[in-house]
Design a protein around this motif. Structure first.
Motif, PDB file in Angstrom:
ATOM      1  N   ALA A 192      13.650  29.451 -28.329  1.00 12.35           N
ATOM      2  CA  ALA A 192      14.969  29.960 -27.937  1.00 12.35           C
ATOM      3  C   ALA A 192      15.887  28.830 -27.493  1.00 12.35           C
ATOM      4  O   ALA A 192      17.108  28.898 -27.668  1.00 12.35           O
ATOM      5  N   MET A 193      15.319  27.770 -26.933  1.00  8.11           N
ATOM      6  CA  MET A 193      16.125  26.632 -26.485  1.00  8.11           C
ATOM      7  C   MET A 193      16.821  25.940 -27.644  1.00  8.11           C
ATOM      8  O   MET A 193      17.847  25.277 -27.459  1.00  8.11           O
ATOM      9  N   SER A 194      16.263  26.086 -28.851  1.00  2.50           N
ATOM     10  CA  SER A 194      16.919  25.523 -30.044  1.00  2.50           C
ATOM     11  C   SER A 194      17.554  26.636 -30.877  1.00  2.50           C
ATOM     12  O   SER A 194      17.845  26.438 -32.062  1.00  2.50           O
ATOM     13  N   ASP A 195      17.770  27.792 -30.233  1.00  2.00           N
ATOM     14  CA  ASP A 195      18.410  28.944 -30.885  1.00  2.00           C
ATOM     15  C   ASP A 195      17.654  29.350 -32.148  1.00  2.00           C
ATOM     16  O   ASP A 195      18.262  29.646 -33.182  1.00  2.00           O
ATOM     17  N   SER A 196      16.334  29.385 -32.054  1.00  2.00           N
ATOM     18  CA  SER A 196      15.500  29.691 -33.220  1.00  2.00           C
ATOM     19  C   SER A 196      14.707  30.986 -33.029  1.00  2.00           C
ATOM     20  O   SER A 196      13.536  31.070 -33.425  1.00  2.00           O
ATOM     21  N   VAL A 197      15.338  31.986 -32.414  1.00  2.00           N
ATOM     22  CA  VAL A 197      14.710  33.300 -32.246  1.00  2.00           C
ATOM     23  C   VAL A 197      15.704  34.369 -32.679  1.00  2.00           C
ATOM     24  O   VAL A 197      16.843  34.389 -32.216  1.00  2.00           O
ATOM     25  N   ALA A 198      15.281  35.248 -33.589  1.00  2.00           N
ATOM     26  CA  ALA A 198      16.102  36.400 -33.988  1.00  2.00           C
ATOM     27  C   ALA A 198      15.624  37.588 -33.152  1.00  2.00           C
ATOM     28  O   ALA A 198      14.595  38.194 -33.449  1.00  2.00           O
ATOM     29  N   TRP A 199      16.365  37.921 -32.111  1.00  2.83           N
ATOM     30  CA  TRP A 199      15.881  38.853 -31.084  1.00  2.83           C
ATOM     31  C   TRP A 199      15.728  40.285 -31.596  1.00  2.83           C
ATOM     32  O   TRP A 199      14.659  40.890 -31.458  1.00  2.83           O
ATOM     33  N   SER A 244      15.450  26.436 -45.746  1.00  2.00           N
ATOM     34  CA  SER A 244      16.575  25.661 -45.215  1.00  2.00           C
ATOM     35  C   SER A 244      16.616  25.814 -43.701  1.00  2.00           C
ATOM     36  O   SER A 244      16.508  26.922 -43.183  1.00  2.00           O
ATOM     37  N   ARG A 245      16.776  24.709 -43.007  1.00  2.00           N
ATOM     38  CA  ARG A 245      16.846  24.754 -41.550  1.00  2.00           C
ATOM     39  C   ARG A 245      18.126  25.436 -41.069  1.00  2.00           C
ATOM     40  O   ARG A 245      18.225  25.851 -39.915  1.00  2.00           O
ATOM     41  N   ASP A 246      19.124  25.574 -41.957  1.00  2.00           N
ATOM     42  CA  ASP A 246      20.390  26.212 -41.580  1.00  2.00           C
ATOM     43  C   ASP A 246      20.377  27.711 -41.852  1.00  2.00           C
ATOM     44  O   ASP A 246      21.326  28.414 -41.486  1.00  2.00           O
ATOM     45  N   ALA A 247      19.329  28.213 -42.490  1.00  2.00           N
ATOM     46  CA  ALA A 247      19.289  29.630 -42.872  1.00  2.00           C
ATOM     47  C   ALA A 247      18.923  30.496 -41.675  1.00  2.00           C
ATOM     48  O   ALA A 247      17.932  30.250 -40.994  1.00  2.00           O
ATOM     49  N   GLY A 248      19.746  31.511 -41.422  1.00  2.00           N
ATOM     50  CA  GLY A 248      19.474  32.450 -40.343  1.00  2.00           C
ATOM     51  C   GLY A 248      18.825  33.709 -40.880  1.00  2.00           C
ATOM     52  O   GLY A 248      18.324  33.749 -42.003  1.00  2.00           O
ATOM     53  N   LEU A 249      18.841  34.759 -40.075  1.00  2.00           N
ATOM     54  CA  LEU A 249      18.298  36.047 -40.495  1.00  2.00           C
ATOM     55  C   LEU A 249      19.377  37.099 -40.255  1.00  2.00           C
ATOM     56  O   LEU A 249      19.569  37.581 -39.146  1.00  2.00           O
ATOM     57  N   GLN A 250      20.129  37.400 -41.324  1.00  2.00           N
ATOM     58  CA  GLN A 250      21.214  38.372 -41.229  1.00  2.00           C
ATOM     59  C   GLN A 250      20.641  39.789 -41.122  1.00  2.00           C
ATOM     60  O   GLN A 250      19.744  40.150 -41.873  1.00  2.00           O
ATOM     61  N   LEU A 251      21.178  40.562 -40.193  1.00  5.31           N
ATOM     62  CA  LEU A 251      20.668  41.913 -39.992  1.00  5.31           C
ATOM     63  C   LEU A 251      21.644  42.931 -40.568  1.00  5.31           C
ATOM     64  O   LEU A 251      22.763  43.088 -40.089  1.00  5.31           O
ATOM     65  N   SER A 276      14.874  30.308 -42.023  1.00  5.07           N
ATOM     66  CA  SER A 276      14.364  28.970 -41.744  1.00  5.07           C
ATOM     67  C   SER A 276      12.980  29.085 -41.119  1.00  5.07           C
ATOM     68  O   SER A 276      12.659  30.080 -40.461  1.00  5.07           O
ATOM     69  N   ASP A 277      12.169  28.062 -41.308  1.00  5.72           N
ATOM     70  CA  ASP A 277      10.803  28.110 -40.774  1.00  5.72           C
ATOM     71  C   ASP A 277      10.790  28.198 -39.252  1.00  5.72           C
ATOM     72  O   ASP A 277       9.920  28.843 -38.663  1.00  5.72           O
ATOM     73  N   LEU A 278      11.778  27.581 -38.591  1.00  7.70           N
ATOM     74  CA  LEU A 278      11.813  27.609 -37.126  1.00  7.70           C
ATOM     75  C   LEU A 278      12.138  29.012 -36.606  1.00  7.70           C
ATOM     76  O   LEU A 278      11.503  29.500 -35.664  1.00  7.70           O
ATOM     77  N   LEU A 330      10.563  18.580 -35.378  1.00  6.46           N
ATOM     78  CA  LEU A 330      10.627  17.220 -35.920  1.00  6.46           C
ATOM     79  C   LEU A 330      10.155  17.143 -37.366  1.00  6.46           C
ATOM     80  O   LEU A 330      10.490  16.204 -38.077  1.00  6.46           O
ATOM     81  N   LEU A 331       9.361  18.149 -37.774  1.00  8.93           N
ATOM     82  CA  LEU A 331       8.797  18.127 -39.117  1.00  8.93           C
ATOM     83  C   LEU A 331       9.843  18.462 -40.175  1.00  8.93           C
ATOM     84  O   LEU A 331      10.692  19.325 -39.974  1.00  8.93           O
ATOM     85  N   ASP A 332       9.756  17.797 -41.313  1.00  6.16           N
ATOM     86  CA  ASP A 332      10.539  18.181 -42.482  1.00  6.16           C
ATOM     87  C   ASP A 332      10.074  19.571 -42.915  1.00  6.16           C
ATOM     88  O   ASP A 332       8.873  19.886 -42.829  1.00  6.16           O
TER      89      ASP A 332
END
Length: 266
Positions: free
Chosen positions: A74-81, A131-138, A179-181, A233-235
């Motif tokens: 969540a600190m890197s905004d990587s959670v789709a709540w 893609s690291r920029d890809a989100g999860l559109q609801l 994104s994987d994150l 940090l991983l590609d």
């Protein structure tokens, strides 16, 4: 019952639980899984836990582990709540269906079918780079898709005892283009209500070693954030390859169980 279980204050018991927790926490943060695929076999192997007690103890330890993982992502905004809540709600329903089907379907056939499914996922992870920029559109379609994934995850969890992360993470990456994150952070959040619900039931049935769960969960919390940080940090392709190796490890584990189960049959 081994002496180490009788005496949870023994050095071997405590050291083994700490080691299991540190390993499980790192895997949880790195791959977005609960860590049960690490905790359960190690409890059985190192401390002689019976399978059911190991599974119940693992589920209890996952609660704090996944919580720290969610905070880290969540600190890197990587959670789709909201998607995580949809997944969790339908997974709880699916788990009940899975446990009902457990006595009616061949566990061996299910295991080999799931191994085949993991094989397809492993190959796909080498073909699709998130893609690291890809989100999860609801939207409505994605909402229905998430509900279906959650339901299937719950059913397989009830049938095979597998954690949701090894299904949800690749599903979000491959089917939803996430994104994987975000896939990993969302997966960890989905696990928390499911793990709490399961732990309450296991406590009532005396299927949890609380001392082991507390030590493992506490130790895991110290490395989960490290695993989540390393994941950033991983590609993306390197992350996919590592996750593919992890799924291969799970598939081999399940294959060994399936072979042993077949040999036990008269």
């Amino acid at each position: 019952m081994p002496e180490t279980i009788k005496n949870p204050k023994s050095f071997r018991f405590i050291a083994a639980c700490i080691g299991i927790g540190l390993t499980a926490g790192l895997m949880s943060g790195l791959f977005g899984v609960g860590g049960g695929t690490v905790i359960v076999p190690l409890l059985v192997l190192l401390l002689g836990f019976e399978q059911r007690l190991a599974a119940g103890t693992s589920l209890a330890a996952i609660v704090p582990t996944a919580t720290v993982g969610v905070i880290s992502y969540a600190m890197s905004d990587s959670v789709a709540w909201i998607p995580a809540l949809i997944l969790a709600a339908t997974a709880v329903i699916g788990a009940q269906v899975g446990t009902w089907l457990l006595a009616r379907l061949s566990a061996t056939i299910l295991r080999w079918s799931f191994i085949g499914f993991l094989g397809i996922v492993i190959v796909s992870l080498f073909l699709v780079i998130p893609s690291r920029d890809a989100g999860l559109q609801l939207d409505w379609w994605n909402g229905l898709g998430l509900a279906a994934v959650g339901l299937i995850t719950g059913v397989l969890s009830g049938l095979l005892g597998v954690g949701g992360g090894i299904i949800v993470v690749p599903a979000l990456i491959l089917l939803f283009g996430t994104s994987d994150l975000i896939a990993k952070g969302t997966s960890l959040l989905m696990m928390i209500p499911t793990a709490i619900s399961g732990t309450v039931g296991n406590l009532r049935r005396n299927n949890v070693n609380l001392v082991a769960a507390l030590i493992i969960g506490g130790a895991a919390c110290t490395t989960t954030a490290i695993g989540a940080w390393f994941a950033t940090l991983l590609d993306p392709m390197a992350a996919n390859i590592l996750f593919a190796f992890f799924l291969t490890f799970i598939a081999v584990q399940m294959g060994v169980k399936a072979v042993k189960a077949q040999r036990k049959k008269p």
